[in-house]
Design an enzyme around this catalytic site. Structure first.
Site, PDB file in Angstrom:
ATOM      1  N   TYR A  70       7.853  57.962 -65.190  1.00  0.00           N
ATOM      2  CA  TYR A  70       8.436  57.028 -66.040  1.00  0.00           C
ATOM      3  C   TYR A  70       9.718  56.660 -65.238  1.00  0.00           C
ATOM      4  CZ  TYR A  70       5.963  58.513 -70.086  1.00  0.00           C
ATOM      5  OH  TYR A  70       5.014  58.680 -70.977  1.00  0.00           O
ATOM      6  N   LEU A  89       2.080  52.663 -82.795  1.00  0.00           N
ATOM      7  CA  LEU A  89       2.260  51.175 -83.140  1.00  0.00           C
ATOM      8  C   LEU A  89       1.346  50.342 -82.100  1.00  0.00           C
ATOM      9  CD1 LEU A  89       5.990  50.697 -83.672  1.00  0.00           C
ATOM     10  CD2 LEU A  89       4.084  51.315 -85.437  1.00  0.00           C
ATOM     11  N   GLY A 149       3.067  48.433 -79.890  1.00  0.00           N
ATOM     12  CA  GLY A 149       3.877  47.028 -80.605  1.00  0.00           C
ATOM     13  C   GLY A 149       3.019  46.262 -81.294  1.00  0.00           C
ATOM     14  N   LEU A 156       1.016  46.613 -83.929  1.00  0.00           N
ATOM     15  CA  LEU A 156       0.970  46.940 -85.441  1.00  0.00           C
ATOM     16  C   LEU A 156       2.173  46.428 -86.063  1.00  0.00           C
ATOM     17  CD1 LEU A 156      -1.050  50.334 -85.347  1.00  0.00           C
ATOM     18  CD2 LEU A 156      -1.710  48.099 -86.522  1.00  0.00           C
ATOM     19  N   THR A 157       3.164  46.150 -85.248  1.00  0.00           N
ATOM     20  CA  THR A 157       4.511  45.654 -85.919  1.00  0.00           C
ATOM     21  C   THR A 157       4.280  44.210 -86.506  1.00  0.00           C
ATOM     22  OG1 THR A 157       5.350  44.624 -83.767  1.00  0.00           O
ATOM     23  CG2 THR A 157       5.836  46.839 -84.275  1.00  0.00           C
ATOM     24  N   GLY A 158       3.271  43.560 -85.780  1.00  0.00           N
ATOM     25  CA  GLY A 158       2.731  42.002 -86.196  1.00  0.00           C
ATOM     26  C   GLY A 158       3.399  41.190 -85.231  1.00  0.00           C
TER      27      GLY A 158
END
Length: 338
Positions: free
Chosen positions: A53, A220, A223, A225-227
């Protein structure tokens, strides 16, 4: 925050784990410290990092996340922090990691090289959970497990886990450990979300029967699924917007997470969440926590505000009615991520 036992280990961890994979790339050190402080003050005692990372993996910033996290650890009592890190998998397959000149493997030599580097960057004597980042099915499992056993005997790790592993790989490793009396994987860290439920097909049963805990990452769906990708324009600077122009591997990943089916599923899931007075972020994190084979759900954040929204799921328990509606979407649009 509630705690759960990790596999058959002696560790009990917060049911939310703080992921750190963007620290040093899309999240700078100052903001990373603010995120980590907020997570700690909210009751999170479990933190996940890796030698490779931050993401996307690049030689210019590889190892930076462990260095940042190592600085932060010094501001907190070491015994109150449960540290998870990972050794990179093989460099001869789908991806060449930007460390050790891309010649990584899960043999004794590379596992030892990796742990020594991580311990130095983190500034600790022991890593609580040391994980193989992705499998190396060409290396004999007894060599990998022997290497991890030696590290435990030397006090450099406490427990071991795997990541991105298959049903075959997890069972093969457990069989090897049992046969040769070696360290055992207590956890598996795989992608798992409402948009990617493949873990439930086989691996969930392995975890239940063998006492291994899932540490789901990307609850998510990166991200999605945050929309934020469902609007008329794609959010500037968002991960999968960047990935579309950053390289072949990133493009493939972007297409997997962002496609007609994932966006259609997200739209329906957002409508469910709104009907029940919560965001799709909260519903998605709560859904992940609400599985018997899950010990701790790994959440990520680039800002404190993003973390705060995910933390709203801490005490949320989804009703059978909500779960039924979510299942209906999964049945209607099956395997949207392929």
């Amino acid at each position: 925050m509630k705690k759960r036992r990790l596999g058959k280990s002696g560790m009990v961890v917060s049911e939310i784990c703080m992921g750190t994979m963007t620290f040093g790339s899309s999240c700078n050190e100052d903001e990373a410290f603010r995120i980590l402080d907020k997570a700690y003050d909210s009751g999170i005692d479990f933190y996940d990092t890796a030698e490779i990372y931050p993401v996307p993996p690049q030689k210019s910033w590889v190892h930076r996340t462990e260095e940042i996290f190592g600085k932060w650890i010094k501001t907190k009592p070491r015994d109150g922090i449960i540290i998870a890190s990972k050794v990179a998998g093989p460099g001869h397959g789908w991806f060449s990691p930007p460390l050790r000149e891309g010649k990584t493997a899960l043999d004794k030599y590379h596992i030892r090289r990796a742990i020594e580097g991580s311990l130095q960057r983190l500034g600790v004597e022991t890593i609580d959970l040391y994980q193989t980042h992705w499998p190396d099915h060409d290396v004999a499992y007894d060599e990998t497990m022997e290497a991890l056993t030696e590290l435990k005997e030397e006090g450099k790790i406490r427990y071991a886990g795997c990541s991105n592993e298959t049903s075959f790989g997890l069972m093969k490793s457990l069989w090897t450990s049992d046969k040769y009396n070696l360290i055992r994987y207590d956890s598996i860290q795989n992608n798992f979300s409402i948009l990617n439920r493949r873990f439930e097909d086989e691996l969930a049963q392995v975890c239940r029967k063998e006492g291994v805990s899932l540490l789901p990452y990307s609850p998510l769906a990166g991200g999605v699924l945050t929309g934020k990708y469902n609007g008329p324009t794609k959010p500037e600077g968002a991960r999968f917007v960047r990935y579309m122009v950053e390289g072949e591997r990133q493009k493939r990943m972007s297409n997997r997470f962002l496609n007609e089916q994932t966006l259609a599923s997200t739209k329906e899931l957002m409508e469910i969440a709104n009907r029940y007075g919560m965001s799709s972020t909260v519903m998605s994190v709560a859904w992940s926590k609400q599985h018997d084979f899950v010990a701790s759900t790994i959440i990520g954040a680039n800002t404190v505000e993003q973390l705060e929204e995910s933390l709203k799921a801490t005490d949320v328990i989804l009703s059978e009615e909500i779960l039924s509606e979510i299942n209906a979407v999964s049945k209607k649009i099956q395997y949207p991520m392929g």
